[in-house]
Design a protein around this motif. Structure first.
Motif, PDB file in Angstrom:
ATOM      1  N   ARG A   1       0.784  -1.118  -0.069  1.00  0.00           N
ATOM      2  CA  ARG A   1       0.103   0.109   0.004  1.00  0.00           C
ATOM      3  C   ARG A   1       0.918   1.208   0.029  1.00  0.00           C
ATOM      4  O   ARG A   1       0.793   2.255  -0.696  1.00  0.00           O
ATOM      5  CB  ARG A   1      -1.139   0.048   1.259  1.00  0.00           C
ATOM      6  N   ALA A   2       1.802   1.290   0.829  1.00  0.00           N
ATOM      7  CA  ALA A   2       2.807   2.422   0.762  1.00  0.00           C
ATOM      8  C   ALA A   2       3.538   2.570  -0.559  1.00  0.00           C
ATOM      9  O   ALA A   2       3.653   3.591  -1.049  1.00  0.00           O
ATOM     10  CB  ALA A   2       4.038   2.049   1.832  1.00  0.00           C
ATOM     11  N   THR A   3       3.846   1.478  -1.097  1.00  0.00           N
ATOM     12  CA  THR A   3       4.695   1.676  -2.500  1.00  0.00           C
ATOM     13  C   THR A   3       3.672   2.131  -3.623  1.00  0.00           C
ATOM     14  O   THR A   3       3.881   2.865  -4.594  1.00  0.00           O
ATOM     15  CB  THR A   3       4.793   0.116  -3.173  1.00  0.00           C
ATOM     16  N   ALA A   4       2.103   1.739  -3.401  1.00  0.00           N
ATOM     17  CA  ALA A   4       1.105   2.259  -4.478  1.00  0.00           C
ATOM     18  C   ALA A   4       1.225   3.645  -4.338  1.00  0.00           C
ATOM     19  O   ALA A   4       0.992   4.656  -5.441  1.00  0.00           O
ATOM     20  CB  ALA A   4      -0.187   1.551  -4.074  1.00  0.00           C
ATOM     21  N   ARG A   5       1.200   4.260  -2.975  1.00  0.00           N
ATOM     22  CA  ARG A   5       0.996   5.722  -3.038  1.00  0.00           C
ATOM     23  C   ARG A   5       2.443   6.376  -3.432  1.00  0.00           C
ATOM     24  O   ARG A   5       2.279   7.483  -4.190  1.00  0.00           O
ATOM     25  CB  ARG A   5       1.136   5.998  -1.385  1.00  0.00           C
ATOM     26  N   THR A   6       3.453   5.843  -3.114  1.00  0.00           N
ATOM     27  CA  THR A   6       4.744   6.544  -3.769  1.00  0.00           C
ATOM     28  C   THR A   6       4.740   6.253  -5.324  1.00  0.00           C
ATOM     29  O   THR A   6       5.132   7.453  -5.936  1.00  0.00           O
ATOM     30  CB  THR A   6       6.064   5.607  -3.077  1.00  0.00           C
ATOM     31  N   LEU A   7       4.166   5.299  -6.014  1.00  0.00           N
ATOM     32  CA  LEU A   7       4.391   5.320  -7.464  1.00  0.00           C
ATOM     33  C   LEU A   7       3.313   6.202  -8.028  1.00  0.00           C
ATOM     34  O   LEU A   7       3.596   6.717  -8.839  1.00  0.00           O
ATOM     35  CB  LEU A   7       4.133   4.012  -7.675  1.00  0.00           C
ATOM     36  N   ALA A   8       2.275   6.431  -7.177  1.00  0.00           N
ATOM     37  CA  ALA A   8       1.015   7.256  -7.856  1.00  0.00           C
ATOM     38  C   ALA A   8       1.677   8.635  -7.725  1.00  0.00           C
ATOM     39  O   ALA A   8       1.331   9.467  -8.767  1.00  0.00           O
ATOM     40  CB  ALA A   8      -0.243   7.161  -6.920  1.00  0.00           C
ATOM     41  N   ARG A   9       2.365   8.989  -6.693  1.00  0.00           N
ATOM     42  CA  ARG A   9       2.901  10.254  -6.517  1.00  0.00           C
ATOM     43  C   ARG A   9       3.983  10.646  -7.730  1.00  0.00           C
ATOM     44  O   ARG A   9       4.101  11.757  -8.021  1.00  0.00           O
ATOM     45  CB  ARG A   9       3.484  10.593  -5.251  1.00  0.00           C
ATOM     46  N   ALA A  10       4.635   9.631  -8.036  1.00  0.00           N
ATOM     47  CA  ALA A  10       5.619   9.649  -9.331  1.00  0.00           C
ATOM     48  C   ALA A  10       4.667   9.942 -10.670  1.00  0.00           C
ATOM     49  O   ALA A  10       5.406   9.880 -11.434  1.00  0.00           O
ATOM     50  CB  ALA A  10       6.360   8.564  -9.183  1.00  0.00           C
ATOM     51  N   GLY A  11       3.652   9.545 -10.423  1.00  0.00           N
ATOM     52  CA  GLY A  11       2.775   9.950 -11.902  1.00  0.00           C
ATOM     53  C   GLY A  11       2.355   8.583 -12.632  1.00  0.00           C
ATOM     54  O   GLY A  11       1.545   8.455 -13.524  1.00  0.00           O
ATOM     55  N   CYS A  12       2.558   7.400 -11.901  1.00  0.00           N
ATOM     56  CA  CYS A  12       2.175   6.034 -12.318  1.00  0.00           C
ATOM     57  C   CYS A  12       0.663   5.976 -12.291  1.00  0.00           C
ATOM     58  O   CYS A  12       0.167   6.091 -11.349  1.00  0.00           O
ATOM     59  CB  CYS A  12       2.826   5.076 -11.778  1.00  0.00           C
ATOM     60  N   ASP A  13       0.201   5.324 -13.316  1.00  0.00           N
ATOM     61  CA  ASP A  13      -1.196   4.452 -13.122  1.00  0.00           C
ATOM     62  C   ASP A  13      -1.004   3.392 -12.362  1.00  0.00           C
ATOM     63  O   ASP A  13      -0.103   2.684 -12.526  1.00  0.00           O
ATOM     64  CB  ASP A  13      -2.028   4.209 -14.637  1.00  0.00           C
ATOM     65  N   VAL A  14      -1.807   2.954 -11.410  1.00  0.00           N
ATOM     66  CA  VAL A  14      -1.389   1.656 -10.474  1.00  0.00           C
ATOM     67  C   VAL A  14      -2.597   0.816 -10.354  1.00  0.00           C
ATOM     68  O   VAL A  14      -3.544   0.987 -10.343  1.00  0.00           O
ATOM     69  CB  VAL A  14      -1.165   2.183  -9.071  1.00  0.00           C
ATOM     70  N   ALA A  15      -2.209  -0.744 -10.610  1.00  0.00           N
ATOM     71  CA  ALA A  15      -3.072  -1.482 -10.535  1.00  0.00           C
ATOM     72  C   ALA A  15      -2.784  -2.195  -9.347  1.00  0.00           C
ATOM     73  O   ALA A  15      -1.506  -2.544  -8.925  1.00  0.00           O
ATOM     74  CB  ALA A  15      -3.016  -2.763 -11.710  1.00  0.00           C
ATOM     75  N   LEU A  16      -3.880  -2.530  -8.334  1.00  0.00           N
ATOM     76  CA  LEU A  16      -3.664  -3.055  -7.135  1.00  0.00           C
ATOM     77  C   LEU A  16      -4.036  -4.498  -7.065  1.00  0.00           C
ATOM     78  O   LEU A  16      -5.316  -4.556  -7.270  1.00  0.00           O
ATOM     79  CB  LEU A  16      -4.402  -2.274  -5.909  1.00  0.00           C
ATOM     80  N   ILE A  17      -3.296  -5.366  -6.501  1.00  0.00           N
ATOM     81  CA  ILE A  17      -3.909  -6.738  -6.566  1.00  0.00           C
ATOM     82  C   ILE A  17      -3.601  -7.147  -5.191  1.00  0.00           C
ATOM     83  O   ILE A  17      -2.684  -7.106  -4.558  1.00  0.00           O
ATOM     84  CB  ILE A  17      -2.988  -7.747  -7.211  1.00  0.00           C
ATOM     85  N   GLY A  18      -4.439  -8.041  -4.738  1.00  0.00           N
ATOM     86  CA  GLY A  18      -4.692  -8.646  -3.166  1.00  0.00           C
ATOM     87  C   GLY A  18      -6.180  -9.299  -3.176  1.00  0.00           C
ATOM     88  O   GLY A  18      -6.850  -9.706  -3.921  1.00  0.00           O
ATOM     89  N   ARG A  19      -6.227  -9.959  -1.841  1.00  0.00           N
ATOM     90  CA  ARG A  19      -7.294 -10.547  -1.666  1.00  0.00           C
ATOM     91  C   ARG A  19      -8.501 -10.090  -0.985  1.00  0.00           C
ATOM     92  O   ARG A  19      -9.463 -10.586  -1.139  1.00  0.00           O
ATOM     93  CB  ARG A  19      -6.612 -11.939  -0.815  1.00  0.00           C
ATOM     94  N   ASP A  20      -8.412  -8.646  -0.231  1.00  0.00           N
ATOM     95  CA  ASP A  20      -9.314  -8.154   0.398  1.00  0.00           C
ATOM     96  C   ASP A  20      -9.984  -6.891  -0.529  1.00  0.00           C
ATOM     97  O   ASP A  20      -9.269  -5.956  -0.690  1.00  0.00           O
ATOM     98  CB  ASP A  20      -8.834  -7.638   1.671  1.00  0.00           C
TER      99      ASP A  20
END
Length: 328
Positions: free
Chosen positions: A17-36
């Motif tokens: 989750r922390a990595t998702a925020r960091t990459l989004a701030r860098a301008g990346c579109d983000v796909a999140l994979i998980g079970r919940d």
């Protein structure tokens, strides 16, 4: 930086989750994979506020076919995947001889095979274009007692990644594989690891916030570093273990248990996430915010290690030359 589509496994909480925020701030579109699915949707809503596209995909990383379908769905909606980060993991903690074989298998499937399946799903698509980046996570410190299953899985991830690099190089693809070596990170995992010790679990010092791990992952991906190590303390312990392994074994047997267990007994009915996700509003941080290091650690990249090794070699040769001159 060209447009990036990043995929993160284990993205509902913790390092993912922390990595998702960091990459989004860098301008990346983000796909999140998980079970919940609820946590993934909450994470996607956070990222939408950063004005990037975010997509939540519910999948179990231990299921190779499910990950492959997830990757296909992501590319059809967000575009070609350029960065894939394998953060998903699960653990079972306790004396190895007492662990149920089903728990051992499941933890290994999620942590090790989840990384293998994620890498294969990413690599299959990146090879169509001949470029992309995959980041895997390894452990920085020495393997710990009570954590034999995860220690084995993280060692296997390191060997798997290093074995795969020459294959990619031989094929001539510009696909970068990075390993990020992490110390203890303050995530919810210590609250939901399947625990056979009877005591509450705690991370071993030094402990860092998940944003530090996310920064190291970002540095490995965009700096195209082969390895990034967070901090130096684990390197010292590894070196000592190589020099005097029997003494390190004895030290681990005497002190490592206390470093991982709290005095309080664990709740008998505490939920764990080994076979199913734990419900609740978990995010990146765990319950050890007061115990973490407040300063940014040194991020030791492959380049820095090469410079340090070269400097040490030069210094050693200088001492040797001086000794030879004195003898002459």
């Amino acid at each position: 930086m060209p447009h990036q589509v990043a995929v993160i496994t284990g993205a509902g909480a913790g390092i993912g989750r922390a990595t998702a925020r960091t990459l989004a701030r860098a301008g990346c579109d983000v796909a999140l994979i998980g079970r919940d699915s609820d946590r993934l949707e909450a994470a996607a809503a956070e990222l939408a506020e950063l004005h990037v596209r975010a997509m939540a995909v519910t999948a179990d990383v231990a299921d190779a076919a499910a990950l492959d379908r997830a990757a296909e769905s992501i590319e059809s909606r967000l575009g070609p995947i350029t960065l894939w980060v394998n953060c998903a993991g699960a653990d079972v903690c306790g004396q190895f001889v007492t662990l149920p074989p089903a728990d051992i298998r499941r933890a290994t499937e999620v942590t090790y095979l989840g990384t293998v399946h994620g890498t294969q799903a990413a690599l299959t698509r990146m090879r169509r274009r001949g470029c992309g980046t995959i980041v895997n996570l390894a452990a920085l410190s020495l393997p710990l007692p009570l954590r034999a299953v995860e220690s084995g899985a993280r060692a296997a991830i390191r060997a798997f990644t290093e074995s795969l690099r020459p294959e990619i190089l031989r094929d001539g693809d510009r696909i970068h594989l990075a390993l990020v070596h992490l110390p203890a990170i303050n995530t919810p995992r210590f609250s939901w690891t399947r625990n056979h010790t009877g005591k509450r679990l705690k991370p071993t010092a030094p402990v860092y916030e998940p944003e530090i791990a996310a920064e190291a992952i970002s540095r490995a991906a965009f700096g195209r570093h082969r390895d990034v190590r967070v901090g130096l303390s684990g390197l010292g312990r590894r070196a000592a273990g190589l020099l005097v392994p029997s003494l390190m074994d004895r030290r681990q047997s005497l002190h490592a248990y206390a470093r991982q267990l709290e005095k309080d007994a664990a709740e008998a009915d505490a939920p764990d996430n080994l076979f199913a996700p734990v419900t609740g509003a978990y995010a990146a941080h765990g319950r050890f915010d007061l115990d973490v290091r407040k300063t940014m650690p040194i991020l030791v990249t492959t380049t820095i290690r090469s410079v340090l090794a070269g400097a040490a070699l030069a210094a050693g040769l200088g001492v040797l030359a001086a000794a030879i001159r004195r003898r002459a």
